[in-house]
Design a protein around this motif. Sequence first.
Motif, PDB file in Angstrom:
ATOM      1  N   ILE A 194     131.386  43.539  17.901  1.00  0.00           N
ATOM      2  CA  ILE A 194     130.348  43.245  16.914  1.00  0.00           C
ATOM      3  C   ILE A 194     130.106  41.745  16.903  1.00  0.00           C
ATOM      4  O   ILE A 194     131.003  40.965  16.556  1.00  0.00           O
ATOM      5  CB  ILE A 194     130.761  43.738  15.515  1.00  0.00           C
ATOM      6  CG1 ILE A 194     131.037  45.245  15.546  1.00  0.00           C
ATOM      7  CG2 ILE A 194     129.680  43.423  14.486  1.00  0.00           C
ATOM      8  CD1 ILE A 194     131.572  45.806  14.239  1.00  0.00           C
ATOM      9  N   PHE A 229     126.025  40.656  12.196  1.00  0.00           N
ATOM     10  CA  PHE A 229     125.936  41.582  11.076  1.00  0.00           C
ATOM     11  C   PHE A 229     124.854  41.062  10.141  1.00  0.00           C
ATOM     12  O   PHE A 229     124.999  39.979   9.583  1.00  0.00           O
ATOM     13  CB  PHE A 229     127.279  41.691  10.339  1.00  0.00           C
ATOM     14  CG  PHE A 229     127.261  42.650   9.178  1.00  0.00           C
ATOM     15  CD1 PHE A 229     127.526  43.995   9.381  1.00  0.00           C
ATOM     16  CD2 PHE A 229     126.962  42.207   7.900  1.00  0.00           C
ATOM     17  CE1 PHE A 229     127.505  44.882   8.318  1.00  0.00           C
ATOM     18  CE2 PHE A 229     126.929  43.090   6.831  1.00  0.00           C
ATOM     19  CZ  PHE A 229     127.206  44.436   7.039  1.00  0.00           C
ATOM     20  N   ILE A 235     128.795  36.562  14.188  1.00  0.00           N
ATOM     21  CA  ILE A 235     130.226  36.768  13.986  1.00  0.00           C
ATOM     22  C   ILE A 235     130.964  36.061  15.124  1.00  0.00           C
ATOM     23  O   ILE A 235     130.911  36.502  16.285  1.00  0.00           O
ATOM     24  CB  ILE A 235     130.588  38.274  13.977  1.00  0.00           C
ATOM     25  CG1 ILE A 235     129.754  39.016  12.931  1.00  0.00           C
ATOM     26  CG2 ILE A 235     132.075  38.462  13.722  1.00  0.00           C
ATOM     27  CD1 ILE A 235     129.980  38.567  11.507  1.00  0.00           C
ATOM     28  N   SER A 285     136.784  37.525  14.189  1.00  0.00           N
ATOM     29  CA  SER A 285     136.867  38.853  13.580  1.00  0.00           C
ATOM     30  C   SER A 285     137.061  38.771  12.069  1.00  0.00           C
ATOM     31  O   SER A 285     136.615  39.651  11.340  1.00  0.00           O
ATOM     32  CB  SER A 285     138.021  39.638  14.212  1.00  0.00           C
ATOM     33  OG  SER A 285     139.266  38.991  13.990  1.00  0.00           O
ATOM     34  N   LEU A 308     133.868  39.173   9.702  1.00  0.00           N
ATOM     35  CA  LEU A 308     133.145  40.432   9.497  1.00  0.00           C
ATOM     36  C   LEU A 308     133.402  41.075   8.131  1.00  0.00           C
ATOM     37  O   LEU A 308     132.441  41.448   7.444  1.00  0.00           O
ATOM     38  CB  LEU A 308     133.477  41.414  10.620  1.00  0.00           C
ATOM     39  CG  LEU A 308     132.764  42.774  10.543  1.00  0.00           C
ATOM     40  CD1 LEU A 308     131.250  42.591  10.622  1.00  0.00           C
ATOM     41  CD2 LEU A 308     133.252  43.701  11.647  1.00  0.00           C
ATOM     42  N   LEU A 350     123.644  46.016  12.807  1.00  0.00           N
ATOM     43  CA  LEU A 350     124.739  45.536  13.642  1.00  0.00           C
ATOM     44  C   LEU A 350     124.215  45.242  15.040  1.00  0.00           C
ATOM     45  O   LEU A 350     123.378  45.981  15.569  1.00  0.00           O
ATOM     46  CB  LEU A 350     125.840  46.590  13.760  1.00  0.00           C
ATOM     47  CG  LEU A 350     126.685  46.951  12.539  1.00  0.00           C
ATOM     48  CD1 LEU A 350     127.667  48.044  12.918  1.00  0.00           C
ATOM     49  CD2 LEU A 350     127.431  45.749  12.019  1.00  0.00           C
TER      50      LEU A 350
END
Length: 477
Positions: A322, A325, A330, A333, A336, A351
């Motif tokens: 990902i 968002f 991002i 991590s 997120l 996303l």
Amino acid sequence: MRRLPTLTTFWLLVVIGFLAGCSDSTSTPDRPEPLVTGLPDFTLLVEKEGPAVVNISTVTHQDQAELKEQMDQIPEFFRRFFEQFGGEGVPQVPQEREARSLGSGFLISSDGYVLTNHHVVAEADEIMVRLQDRRELKAELIGADEQSDIALLKVEAQDLPVVDIGSSAGLKVGEWVLAIGAPFGFDSSVTAGIVSAKGRSLPSDSYVPFIQTDVAINPGNSGGPLFNLRGEVVGINSQIFSRSGGYMGVSFAIPIDMAMDVVSQLKEHGKVSRGWLGVLIQEVDRDLAQSFGLDQPRGALVSQVLKGSPAEQAGVQPGDIITEFNDEAIYRSSELPRWVGLVKPGEDAELTVIRDGQEKSLTVTIGLLPDDPSLAMQGIIPGQDGADALGVQVRAASEAELSKLDLKAGVVVTEVKEGPARLAGIESGDVLVTLNNVPIDSPETFAEAVAALPESGTVAALINRDGNPRFLALKLK
């Protein structure tokens, strides 16, 4: 022999030198104005905003039932020791005790609403607020949010001094900030510094983009306001990084924009609702970035998609990275959960994921974060883990954990409560391999196995503890 110049000649030389200097200055380009013109004066700010900063003290009563439970944990060996050599058997349960704590807070309304940290008032039976004029008022806890470390109190009074609420959005790194609080119980202590960084993520706090400062913060400062030079609250002093327990130059504050959103929810509902995606994620390091074809480490790598979660319904797959968002990039991590938590449950979010080297856009309808977010972060969905039946919480085991124990499948026990599991000797950290001869390879299969257990009798569970397999007998009702 040279003679010294006469007085008239001396002054003539001085005038010529001055004119030459002026001529040189006009021929050179203008120099830029200095970026820093002097140190700020905080006196007016403290005089105006100081009266709205309060000292908070709490009392927690530890009742005899809780103390007795602690005494019951004394190992049998020590019980026999006391009986044989102590003369009077196991020590008696002590009388009720009181635990006291100190912190800071600030008034956000003239009718008595006070903002502070959750950890300042957590589990308190009595909360007292002391104003700068030495008045002490009993406070009521309106609501608290452990995830953001925010608590809202109310005292019965009118025409109280209040702080000016600002915005943390426009705060800049390098900007002067000032803290007022009660470190070590010293009321109305003032310290100043600069903003060191913004948007810091701490391992224990996934939902707060902390403001990092070098303002001296110590125990007792927690819950106090962080001001900008305009006298506006831009943060709530919450944590310090320390190897000694005291200030070491790194302090963290909760952004006031986030805090006031929490306040509005606490006033209206008494609790805070956050968005939930339903994935387990990990950091993308350099090696992983190369293996996934990324030019640099970025994004949140999805290691597991929880069954029945919003992410599963949106088509998110393990191995997706990902990278955006709701148009927010991002990079790590840890960023997120913060952005997901800000979305109201039921709303759609966009996303951007990298799958098989290609960017893909997905629309997900955000769900409601479970009451215990730590379980969701571990891949545990309340109501699907059999905790009520056996008294145990589990999560999925990673490939590394299974490989270390030479196992093909299993789930990791994360918590053991009162129930058959604890009586059988199951401990947190055990890997549960089978239950009643049913192989367990995920929290979902564990939940199915628990649901299929008989109402009474004894069943066997195979666990692996530190590489040693063993069967344990679980006695049901």
